[in-house]
Scaffold this active site. Sequence first.
Site, mmCIF file in Angstrom:
data_model
loop_
_atom_site.group_PDB
_atom_site.id
_atom_site.type_symbol
_atom_site.label_atom_id
_atom_site.label_comp_id
_atom_site.label_asym_id
_atom_site.label_seq_id
_atom_site.Cartn_x
_atom_site.Cartn_y
_atom_site.Cartn_z
ATOM 1 N N GLY A 12 0.776 -1.238 0.000
ATOM 2 C CA GLY A 12 0.000 0.000 0.000
ATOM 3 C C GLY A 12 0.804 1.282 0.000
ATOM 4 O O GLY A 12 0.355 2.298 0.527
ATOM 5 N N SER A 13 1.978 1.271 -0.641
ATOM 6 C CA SER A 13 2.743 2.526 -0.660
ATOM 7 C C SER A 13 2.053 3.580 -1.531
ATOM 8 O O SER A 13 2.127 4.779 -1.249
ATOM 9 C CB SER A 13 4.195 2.294 -1.111
ATOM 10 N N ASN A 14 1.358 3.137 -2.580
ATOM 11 C CA ASN A 14 0.588 4.109 -3.366
ATOM 12 C C ASN A 14 -0.611 4.630 -2.573
ATOM 13 O O ASN A 14 -0.951 5.818 -2.666
ATOM 14 C CB ASN A 14 0.130 3.476 -4.685
ATOM 15 N N MET A 90 -4.387 -6.728 -6.911
ATOM 16 C CA MET A 90 -3.773 -7.723 -7.789
ATOM 17 C C MET A 90 -4.788 -8.628 -8.491
ATOM 18 O O MET A 90 -4.586 -9.835 -8.610
ATOM 19 C CB MET A 90 -2.762 -8.563 -6.997
ATOM 20 N N ARG A 91 -5.866 -8.041 -8.935
ATOM 21 C CA ARG A 91 -6.883 -8.813 -9.659
ATOM 22 C C ARG A 91 -7.431 -7.979 -10.800
ATOM 23 O O ARG A 91 -7.418 -6.747 -10.724
ATOM 24 C CB ARG A 91 -8.058 -9.152 -8.729
ATOM 25 N N ASN A 107 -6.302 2.928 -12.226
ATOM 26 C CA ASN A 107 -5.286 1.954 -11.828
ATOM 27 C C ASN A 107 -3.911 2.544 -12.101
ATOM 28 O O ASN A 107 -3.753 3.368 -12.997
ATOM 29 C CB ASN A 107 -5.457 0.668 -12.640
ATOM 30 N N HIS A 109 -0.057 1.245 -13.138
ATOM 31 C CA HIS A 109 0.666 0.074 -13.635
ATOM 32 C C HIS A 109 2.140 0.443 -13.802
ATOM 33 O O HIS A 109 2.451 1.491 -14.368
ATOM 34 C CB HIS A 109 0.066 -0.368 -14.972
HETATM 35 C C1 GRF Z 1 2.867 -0.963 -7.706
HETATM 36 O O1 GRF Z 1 4.084 -1.184 -8.362
HETATM 37 C C2 GRF Z 1 1.756 -0.733 -8.678
HETATM 38 O O2 GRF Z 1 2.169 -0.102 -9.851
HETATM 39 C C3 GRF Z 1 1.305 -2.127 -8.982
HETATM 40 O O3 GRF Z 1 1.403 -2.827 -7.771
HETATM 41 C C4 GRF Z 1 2.391 -2.195 -6.949
HETATM 42 C C5 GRF Z 1 1.718 -1.853 -5.648
HETATM 43 O O4 GRF Z 1 2.608 -1.293 -4.720
HETATM 44 N N1 GRF Z 1 -0.025 -2.127 -9.556
HETATM 45 P P1 GRF Z 1 2.028 -0.647 -3.393
HETATM 46 O O5 GRF Z 1 1.165 -1.721 -2.731
HETATM 47 O O6 GRF Z 1 1.253 0.563 -3.751
HETATM 48 O O7 GRF Z 1 3.242 -0.331 -2.567
#
Ligand code: GRF
Length: 216
Positions: A12-14, A90-91, A107, A109
């Site tokens: 969940g860093s994003n 992841m789905r 999303n 990517h």
């Molecule tokens: C990221 O690299 C994103 O681009 C991909 O999954 C990863 C998730 O990272 N879809 P985080 O959980 O947000 O750290």
Amino acid sequence: MLKIGVLASGRGSNFQAIINAVNTGYLTASVEVLITDNPAAYAITRAEDNGIAGLVMRPEEYSSPDAYYAAVADELGERGVGLVVLAGFMRVVGKPLIDVFPMRIMNIHPALLPSFPGLHAQRQAVSYGVKLSGCTVHFVDEGMDTGPVIIQAAVPVYHDDTEESLSERILKYEHRIFPYAIRLFAEGRLEVKGRVVNIQGRIKDEGVVVSPSIDR
Ligand code: GRF
């Protein structure tokens, strides 16, 4: 004010970058709920730490993928969510959710789409030998990483890169462009025509981010 629902499966860093953007006032929105398909996701801790409701919803507990995504859509709808953000979910999202939120699911990517869709995008880029990769924020349609592109950031790929080193370089830009894309949405500046997203009131090269090579 825009209400955001986040779907995440892992660290969940994003998700954190989006929380930070709200907390600093960069993004005028509220994160209403985190939904995860993984009870062990660190994203849950981030939600707790920030007073955001966290729901674990596991597809295995529903009769079908469609039933699962209909239930997810219900949870988001009940909270008045206006934008669904996939932050490492992841789905492939199912039609019942897409139908309720058309061009309202984003999303991120970790590649320059349409190159290297699907899993392990950074590994794919390193083994293919491309010299530039990056990340893409796009609206979600029924395909795998195929929806209209909103913003991309490009970073160099060096001869001695590994999946890990490239992932780290790309991730820094994910954390910049995802909150930025959400901000453009919140400001009502994204117009979708077919598969082309126009940024209203575009300032020169808005939507394009190229990393300076001194980043190394
Ligand atoms: C990221 O690299 C994103 O681009 C991909 O999954 C990863 C998730 O990272 N879809 P985080 O959980 O947000 O750290």
